[in-house]
Design a protein around this motif. Structure first.
Motif, PDB file in Angstrom:
ATOM      1  N   HIS A 144      44.536 -30.222  49.257  1.00  0.00           N
ATOM      2  CA  HIS A 144      43.578 -31.272  48.920  1.00  0.00           C
ATOM      3  C   HIS A 144      44.237 -32.307  48.012  1.00  0.00           C
ATOM      4  CE1 HIS A 144      40.300 -29.104  50.809  1.00  0.00           C
ATOM      5  NE2 HIS A 144      40.670 -28.022  50.156  1.00  0.00           N
ATOM      6  N   GLY A 145      44.890 -33.288  48.632  1.00  0.00           N
ATOM      7  CA  GLY A 145      45.510 -34.363  47.870  1.00  0.00           C
ATOM      8  C   GLY A 145      44.622 -35.582  47.730  1.00  0.00           C
ATOM      9  N   ARG A 146      43.640 -35.720  48.638  1.00  0.00           N
ATOM     10  CA  ARG A 146      42.704 -36.851  48.570  1.00  0.00           C
ATOM     11  C   ARG A 146      41.393 -36.341  47.992  1.00  0.00           C
ATOM     12  NH1 ARG A 146      42.163 -40.265  53.888  1.00  0.00           N
ATOM     13  NH2 ARG A 146      41.181 -41.611  52.332  1.00  0.00           N
ATOM     14  N   VAL A 147      41.152 -36.703  46.735  1.00  0.00           N
ATOM     15  CA  VAL A 147      40.058 -36.117  45.972  1.00  0.00           C
ATOM     16  C   VAL A 147      39.092 -37.216  45.533  1.00  0.00           C
ATOM     17  CG1 VAL A 147      39.486 -34.876  43.843  1.00  0.00           C
ATOM     18  CG2 VAL A 147      41.511 -34.231  45.171  1.00  0.00           C
ATOM     19  N   ALA A 148      37.810 -36.958  45.637  1.00  0.00           N
ATOM     20  CA  ALA A 148      36.780 -37.815  45.057  1.00  0.00           C
ATOM     21  C   ALA A 148      36.153 -37.081  43.882  1.00  0.00           C
ATOM     22  CB  ALA A 148      35.714 -38.166  46.092  1.00  0.00           C
TER      23      ALA A 148
END
Length: 368
Positions: A144-148
């Motif tokens: 999970h490198g793209r995190v909100a």
């Protein structure tokens, strides 16, 4: 002939016991503080003097925390203990430092607990930058490198966002901020679906808006593969399971407990469970360890404020989660246990009352 009993040694205990503070955390913290104080008195107190907790409710309010410190100082407490919320703990620490009153902070993690370095304040909980870097490493290892982040305005949440971004960015990760106060849950889900992030972290209060956000994400088919996380530890407490049930499972959070309890930890866990009528959180263990450290410090060095503050670097106490020693890590202004055990945990979807360990922090040198 009657004899006058010796005066008690008083410790001021700070905890959020009313709203808007997180009262469940306050109750667990106080349970740990009280259990350890009772055991200290059963073991002879402080050189024959009883140990007395003088409890004050901060309600997570910095002004109430400051007023409580003034009140407790006027009562002649030997030291301060406790507090869960970082904003209240920071206010209490600043006031205690100004008054020359030693303060052992149990649970607040904000790195800048004081604005300037001081030996009067020590802390058991890991600094936020340490724990949240561990969480960021877990996200990267899980893909999970793209995190909100669904975040509310606060110094604590802003610091957490910055730590995550600083850890993820050099490894190609991104952090997108979504305003949890401005966006209702449905709109937040729309933004998350449009952005394509694979993880949503709840940097919000509990139960609102955290619970409505979790329910909305769980029910949105577009977000079926999105990991929901809560690094601040909201799922640790029984109320999370009671409000969310299965929806609250598989939401990773930071937990400051060893994977396998020590013998002392197992004994204290049983006593805390009986006192709370529920599984004790890591916050309850932090409370117990706080009074354990202060008891041994007072027995060894007396009740003089300066002597207590000077003793932090020489303290070695067996706590529920391992041996406690204090140092001054780089960029940390207070004496710090570096580090308590840190793990990333979630509730098992097959049995939400049961916890699973997903990731543990490696042993790290205190200066890093």
């Amino acid at each position: 002939m009657s004899t006058t009993p010796p005066p008690p040694v008083r410790i001021g205990a700070l905890a959020p016991l009313t709203r808007p503070g997180w009262t469940e955390a306050g109750r667990h913290l106080l349970a740990g503080l009280e259990l350890a104080a009772g055991e200290a008195n059963a073991g002879g107190g402080i050189d024959g003097r009883p140990l007395e907790l003088v409890v004050r409710d901060t309600a997570a309010d910095p002004h109430r925390a400051e007023a409580a410190v003034d009140d407790l100082a006027g009562l002649g407490v030997a030291a301060l203990a406790g507090e869960y919320h970082s904003v209240a703990a920071r206010a209490a620490a600043a006031r205690a430092d100004a008054l020359g009153l030693p303060f052992l902070c149990s649970s607040a993690v904000l790195d800048a607990l004081t604005e300037r370095p001081t030996d009067r304040v020590a802390r058991l909980a890991p600094a936020q930058s340490h724990g949240w870097r561990v969480y960021a490493d877990f996200l990267l290892a899980a893909g999970h490198g793209r995190v909100a982040v669904a975040a509310e305005p606060s110094v604590y949440w802003a610091a957490g966002t910055r730590i995550l971004r600083d850890r993820l960015a050099p490894r190609g990760g991104t952090v997108t901020e979504l305003d949890a106060r401005a966006l209702p849950p449905a709109a937040l889900c729309d933004a998350l679906a449009a952005g394509g992030e694979t993880a949503l972290l709840l940097l919000t209060g509990f139960p609102d808006p955290a619970v409505p956000i979790v329910r909305a994400v769980r029910r949105d088919p577009r977000l079926a593969d999105v990991l929901v996380g809560a690094p601040a530890g909201q799922p640790e407490f029984p109320a999370w399971e009671s409000l969310l049930g299965e929806d609250g499972a598989a939401i990773p959070f930071l937990r400051y407990l060893p994977v396998h309890p020590t013998p002392l930890g197992a004994r204290v866990e049983s006593a805390l469970r009986a006192r709370l009528g529920a599984t004790p959180s890591f916050v309850a263990f932090e409370g117990y360890d706080t009074i354990t450290v202060l008891t041994e410090t007072l027995r060894a060095h007396g009740t003089d404020h300066a002597a207590i503050a000077d003793s932090w670097p020489r303290v070695t106490v067996e706590g529920t989660r391992g041996a406690i020693r204090f140092t001054r890590p780089t960029d940390t202004p207070v004496q710090q246990w570096a580090w308590p055990p840190v793990q990333v945990t979630d509730r098992d979807p097959a049995a939400p009352a049961r916890f699973r360990t997903l990731h543990t922090a490696p042993t790290e040198h205190p200066g890093r």
